[in-house]
Design a protein around this motif. Sequence first.
Motif, PDB file in Angstrom:
ATOM      1  N   GLY A  94      12.561 -34.598 -22.533  1.00  0.00           N
ATOM      2  CA  GLY A  94      11.449 -34.627 -23.805  1.00  0.00           C
ATOM      3  C   GLY A  94      12.143 -33.390 -24.534  1.00  0.00           C
ATOM      4  N   LEU A  95      11.527 -33.236 -25.719  1.00  0.00           N
ATOM      5  CA  LEU A  95      11.600 -32.183 -26.646  1.00  0.00           C
ATOM      6  C   LEU A  95      10.577 -31.869 -27.475  1.00  0.00           C
ATOM      7  CD1 LEU A  95      14.999 -31.830 -28.874  1.00  0.00           C
ATOM      8  CD2 LEU A  95      12.927 -30.931 -29.769  1.00  0.00           C
ATOM      9  N   LEU A  96      10.015 -30.638 -27.359  1.00  0.00           N
ATOM     10  CA  LEU A  96       8.739 -29.937 -27.986  1.00  0.00           C
ATOM     11  C   LEU A  96       9.472 -29.320 -29.173  1.00  0.00           C
ATOM     12  CD1 LEU A  96       5.917 -28.891 -28.122  1.00  0.00           C
ATOM     13  CD2 LEU A  96       6.256 -27.241 -26.270  1.00  0.00           C
ATOM     14  N   LEU A  97       8.788 -29.739 -30.218  1.00  0.00           N
ATOM     15  CA  LEU A  97       9.069 -28.825 -31.665  1.00  0.00           C
ATOM     16  C   LEU A  97       8.153 -27.823 -31.649  1.00  0.00           C
ATOM     17  CD1 LEU A  97       9.517 -31.931 -33.809  1.00  0.00           C
ATOM     18  CD2 LEU A  97      11.291 -30.931 -32.650  1.00  0.00           C
ATOM     19  N   ALA A  98       8.646 -26.407 -31.428  1.00  0.00           N
ATOM     20  CA  ALA A  98       7.527 -25.438 -31.286  1.00  0.00           C
ATOM     21  C   ALA A  98       8.022 -24.065 -32.056  1.00  0.00           C
ATOM     22  CB  ALA A  98       7.440 -25.041 -29.989  1.00  0.00           C
ATOM     23  N   GLY A  99       8.573 -24.297 -33.335  1.00  0.00           N
ATOM     24  CA  GLY A  99       9.050 -23.123 -33.984  1.00  0.00           C
ATOM     25  C   GLY A  99       8.100 -22.600 -34.911  1.00  0.00           C
ATOM     26  N   ALA A 171      10.357 -24.532 -13.349  1.00  0.00           N
ATOM     27  CA  ALA A 171      10.949 -23.698 -14.502  1.00  0.00           C
ATOM     28  C   ALA A 171      12.561 -24.042 -14.671  1.00  0.00           C
ATOM     29  CB  ALA A 171      10.990 -22.239 -13.947  1.00  0.00           C
ATOM     30  N   GLU A 172      13.340 -24.719 -13.440  1.00  0.00           N
ATOM     31  CA  GLU A 172      14.592 -24.942 -13.798  1.00  0.00           C
ATOM     32  C   GLU A 172      14.801 -26.134 -14.585  1.00  0.00           C
ATOM     33  OE1 GLU A 172      13.309 -26.670  -9.974  1.00  0.00           O
ATOM     34  OE2 GLU A 172      13.007 -24.949 -11.129  1.00  0.00           O
ATOM     35  N   LYS A 173      13.663 -27.015 -14.986  1.00  0.00           N
ATOM     36  CA  LYS A 173      13.704 -28.150 -15.655  1.00  0.00           C
ATOM     37  C   LYS A 173      13.568 -27.703 -17.245  1.00  0.00           C
ATOM     38  CE  LYS A 173      14.923 -31.558 -13.022  1.00  0.00           C
ATOM     39  NZ  LYS A 173      15.795 -32.389 -13.217  1.00  0.00           N
ATOM     40  N   VAL A 174      13.264 -26.512 -17.716  1.00  0.00           N
ATOM     41  CA  VAL A 174      12.838 -26.043 -19.101  1.00  0.00           C
ATOM     42  C   VAL A 174      14.124 -25.282 -19.803  1.00  0.00           C
ATOM     43  CG1 VAL A 174      11.300 -24.867 -20.351  1.00  0.00           C
ATOM     44  CG2 VAL A 174      10.385 -26.100 -18.279  1.00  0.00           C
ATOM     45  N   ARG A 175      14.266 -25.769 -20.836  1.00  0.00           N
ATOM     46  CA  ARG A 175      15.429 -25.083 -21.663  1.00  0.00           C
ATOM     47  C   ARG A 175      14.845 -24.778 -23.057  1.00  0.00           C
ATOM     48  NH1 ARG A 175      16.862 -26.026 -17.319  1.00  0.00           N
ATOM     49  NH2 ARG A 175      18.639 -26.841 -16.663  1.00  0.00           N
ATOM     50  N   PHE A 176      15.184 -23.695 -23.669  1.00  0.00           N
ATOM     51  CA  PHE A 176      14.784 -22.984 -24.791  1.00  0.00           C
ATOM     52  C   PHE A 176      16.142 -23.190 -25.818  1.00  0.00           C
ATOM     53  CE2 PHE A 176      11.758 -21.459 -21.747  1.00  0.00           C
ATOM     54  CZ  PHE A 176      10.620 -21.631 -22.627  1.00  0.00           C
ATOM     55  N   PHE A 177      15.859 -23.539 -27.156  1.00  0.00           N
ATOM     56  CA  PHE A 177      16.972 -23.247 -27.981  1.00  0.00           C
ATOM     57  C   PHE A 177      16.237 -23.099 -29.552  1.00  0.00           C
ATOM     58  CE2 PHE A 177      15.932 -27.621 -28.449  1.00  0.00           C
ATOM     59  CZ  PHE A 177      16.280 -28.135 -29.607  1.00  0.00           C
ATOM     60  N   VAL A 178      17.316 -22.155 -30.332  1.00  0.00           N
ATOM     61  CA  VAL A 178      16.514 -21.628 -31.606  1.00  0.00           C
ATOM     62  C   VAL A 178      16.892 -22.933 -32.790  1.00  0.00           C
ATOM     63  CG1 VAL A 178      16.430 -20.263 -33.276  1.00  0.00           C
ATOM     64  CG2 VAL A 178      16.709 -19.492 -30.764  1.00  0.00           C
ATOM     65  N   GLY A 205      12.952 -27.319 -41.126  1.00  0.00           N
ATOM     66  CA  GLY A 205      12.257 -28.527 -40.979  1.00  0.00           C
ATOM     67  C   GLY A 205      12.294 -29.111 -39.607  1.00  0.00           C
ATOM     68  N   ASN A 206      11.429 -29.903 -38.898  1.00  0.00           N
ATOM     69  CA  ASN A 206      11.428 -30.402 -37.849  1.00  0.00           C
ATOM     70  C   ASN A 206      12.483 -31.404 -37.669  1.00  0.00           C
ATOM     71  OD1 ASN A 206       9.915 -32.637 -38.746  1.00  0.00           O
ATOM     72  ND2 ASN A 206       8.090 -31.463 -38.364  1.00  0.00           N
ATOM     73  N   GLY A 207      13.013 -31.914 -38.790  1.00  0.00           N
ATOM     74  CA  GLY A 207      14.139 -32.949 -38.854  1.00  0.00           C
ATOM     75  C   GLY A 207      15.265 -32.357 -38.412  1.00  0.00           C
ATOM     76  N   GLY A 208      15.370 -30.960 -38.643  1.00  0.00           N
ATOM     77  CA  GLY A 208      16.806 -30.523 -37.891  1.00  0.00           C
ATOM     78  C   GLY A 208      16.845 -30.266 -36.613  1.00  0.00           C
ATOM     79  N   TRP A 209      16.013 -30.843 -35.794  1.00  0.00           N
ATOM     80  CA  TRP A 209      16.242 -30.648 -34.263  1.00  0.00           C
ATOM     81  C   TRP A 209      17.200 -31.164 -33.648  1.00  0.00           C
ATOM     82  CZ3 TRP A 209      16.463 -34.634 -31.001  1.00  0.00           C
ATOM     83  CH2 TRP A 209      16.242 -35.861 -31.507  1.00  0.00           C
ATOM     84  N   PHE A 210      17.876 -32.304 -34.176  1.00  0.00           N
ATOM     85  CA  PHE A 210      19.044 -32.879 -33.569  1.00  0.00           C
ATOM     86  C   PHE A 210      20.282 -32.059 -33.903  1.00  0.00           C
ATOM     87  CE2 PHE A 210      22.400 -36.312 -32.847  1.00  0.00           C
ATOM     88  CZ  PHE A 210      22.043 -36.663 -31.540  1.00  0.00           C
ATOM     89  N   SER A 212      20.376 -29.032 -34.529  1.00  0.00           N
ATOM     90  CA  SER A 212      20.336 -27.591 -33.844  1.00  0.00           C
ATOM     91  C   SER A 212      20.498 -27.794 -32.458  1.00  0.00           C
ATOM     92  CB  SER A 212      18.751 -27.156 -33.933  1.00  0.00           C
ATOM     93  OG  SER A 212      18.441 -26.792 -35.553  1.00  0.00           O
ATOM     94  N   LEU A 213      19.924 -28.941 -31.712  1.00  0.00           N
ATOM     95  CA  LEU A 213      20.269 -29.303 -30.398  1.00  0.00           C
ATOM     96  C   LEU A 213      21.765 -29.394 -30.034  1.00  0.00           C
ATOM     97  CD1 LEU A 213      19.062 -30.268 -27.374  1.00  0.00           C
ATOM     98  CD2 LEU A 213      19.008 -32.410 -28.583  1.00  0.00           C
ATOM     99  N   LYS A 214      22.525 -29.924 -30.779  1.00  0.00           N
ATOM    100  CA  LYS A 214      23.844 -30.410 -30.625  1.00  0.00           C
ATOM    101  C   LYS A 214      24.702 -28.854 -30.536  1.00  0.00           C
ATOM    102  CE  LYS A 214      25.844 -33.845 -31.336  1.00  0.00           C
ATOM    103  NZ  LYS A 214      26.570 -35.002 -30.368  1.00  0.00           N
ATOM    104  N   LYS A 215      24.087 -27.901 -31.703  1.00  0.00           N
ATOM    105  CA  LYS A 215      24.653 -26.731 -31.691  1.00  0.00           C
ATOM    106  C   LYS A 215      24.672 -25.881 -30.528  1.00  0.00           C
ATOM    107  CE  LYS A 215      24.965 -26.314 -36.767  1.00  0.00           C
ATOM    108  NZ  LYS A 215      24.212 -25.654 -37.829  1.00  0.00           N
ATOM    109  N   SER A 216      23.272 -25.967 -29.743  1.00  0.00           N
ATOM    110  CA  SER A 216      22.939 -25.289 -28.946  1.00  0.00           C
ATOM    111  C   SER A 216      23.851 -25.400 -27.621  1.00  0.00           C
ATOM    112  CB  SER A 216      21.477 -25.565 -28.584  1.00  0.00           C
ATOM    113  OG  SER A 216      21.235 -26.577 -27.969  1.00  0.00           O
ATOM    114  N   GLY A 217      24.463 -26.791 -27.347  1.00  0.00           N
ATOM    115  CA  GLY A 217      25.061 -26.965 -26.155  1.00  0.00           C
ATOM    116  C   GLY A 217      24.267 -27.857 -25.175  1.00  0.00           C
ATOM    117  N   LEU A 218      23.136 -27.814 -25.526  1.00  0.00           N
ATOM    118  CA  LEU A 218      21.967 -28.463 -24.523  1.00  0.00           C
ATOM    119  C   LEU A 218      22.172 -30.031 -24.609  1.00  0.00           C
ATOM    120  CD1 LEU A 218      18.977 -26.474 -24.902  1.00  0.00           C
ATOM    121  CD2 LEU A 218      20.407 -26.626 -22.927  1.00  0.00           C
TER     122      LEU A 218
END
Length: 409
Positions: A94-99, A171-178, A205-210, A212-218
């Motif tokens: 799952g991915l929550l858009l919470a910016g 908690a070990e199943k939750v990850r944050f990225f910017v 914009g929330n379309g930038g999530w993918f 941003s996710l790739k850059k985060s390494g997650l």
Amino acid sequence: MNYEQTKELLKRNGQEQLLRFWDELDETGKEKLLRNIERLDFAVLENLKHPQNLSGEGSRLSPVKGLSVAEIEANEQRFKTIGNEALKSGKIAGLLLAGGQGTRLGTEGPKGAFNMGVTRELSIFACQMNNILNDLRESGARPLLLVMTSEKNNEETQEFWKENGYFGYDAEKVRFFVQDAAPCTDMNGKILPEEKDTPATSPNGNGGWFSSLKKSGLYEELKNGGAEWLNVYAVDNVLQRPFDPVFIGATLESGKACGAKCVRKNSPQEKVGVLCEKDGKAAVIEYYELTEETANARAADGSLEYSYGVILNYLFSLERLEETERETIPVHIVKKKIPYVNERGEKCEPQRENGLKFETLAVDLISFMGSVLPCEVRREKEFAPVKNATGADSVETARALLELNGVTL
């Protein structure tokens, strides 16, 4: 980059004004400015030279076929079995858009931390996590949950989740990225300085999530963990139900590359994006980009022809998402009030729209997925947006719907 390299970069992009206050800055300020300029995505400014038609005007639009509430309920057990198996086998993440910030709700903190309770503390985050835990009870699964924050709320969001014991999740199943940021410009395309050492930016914009996710390494962690599907959802709906096994099962059984939860629009003017087909491909036309003629079009039975309103709860095939990296996601240009520093170095708070923000929208990924399954949900069960302090789609209306669903406030 050093000063000369930065100066050359700005010259190539016609943005030399960002160095206007260079001589007034101390060494720390100069380093900060160089670092901030290096992080800017100048590519989005190309959209001013080559604007895209995002409204559907002049395009061939047609309604899209989906699953109605009645069809889903008639096959609920079969869909649920398929979905629970996918959850147990680790195929779903799952991915929550919470910016977002809660500014429009009267608070400066993360929007998800806003208190929906009356007699007790009940944040938007908590409402959604309660729904998640309910839907995962039968499968016992604990999918990896990624939370996309912004530079403004990242630390506060992580601290809030920690203070609240991750709302009963592992908690070990939750990850944050910017989330990445895009520059803000004046009406002529010149990037505005927010401070003398800081160009004005906003989340892309929330379309930038993918990206941003790739850059985060997650993203690599997702793939290495066996995830094949990503359930992406927004923070501003307290009845949001990600990890819904029925929705997951219906999407997987359909063979489509994407599933989209939808509600039937309650009026042509309702402020939700509309899922349809544009030039033969699935697409979402945002409410403010929908032509009046299309919004009011009626089917033979008198119902709205374009009736599927999206609620920003999607299930994306990771395999297909990887292929979208070769595509160019549309950039929406939005007029906004943008605080800035004027040529005299004075802070200005504009009273009307003075600049442009560049946003990509999650809905635009739909058109690149190749196929989509609209899944209608009951509005009163899954759609309680919290966009305003009062009036429509407000704290008040969302609280009423929470109570309707048996939630103690």
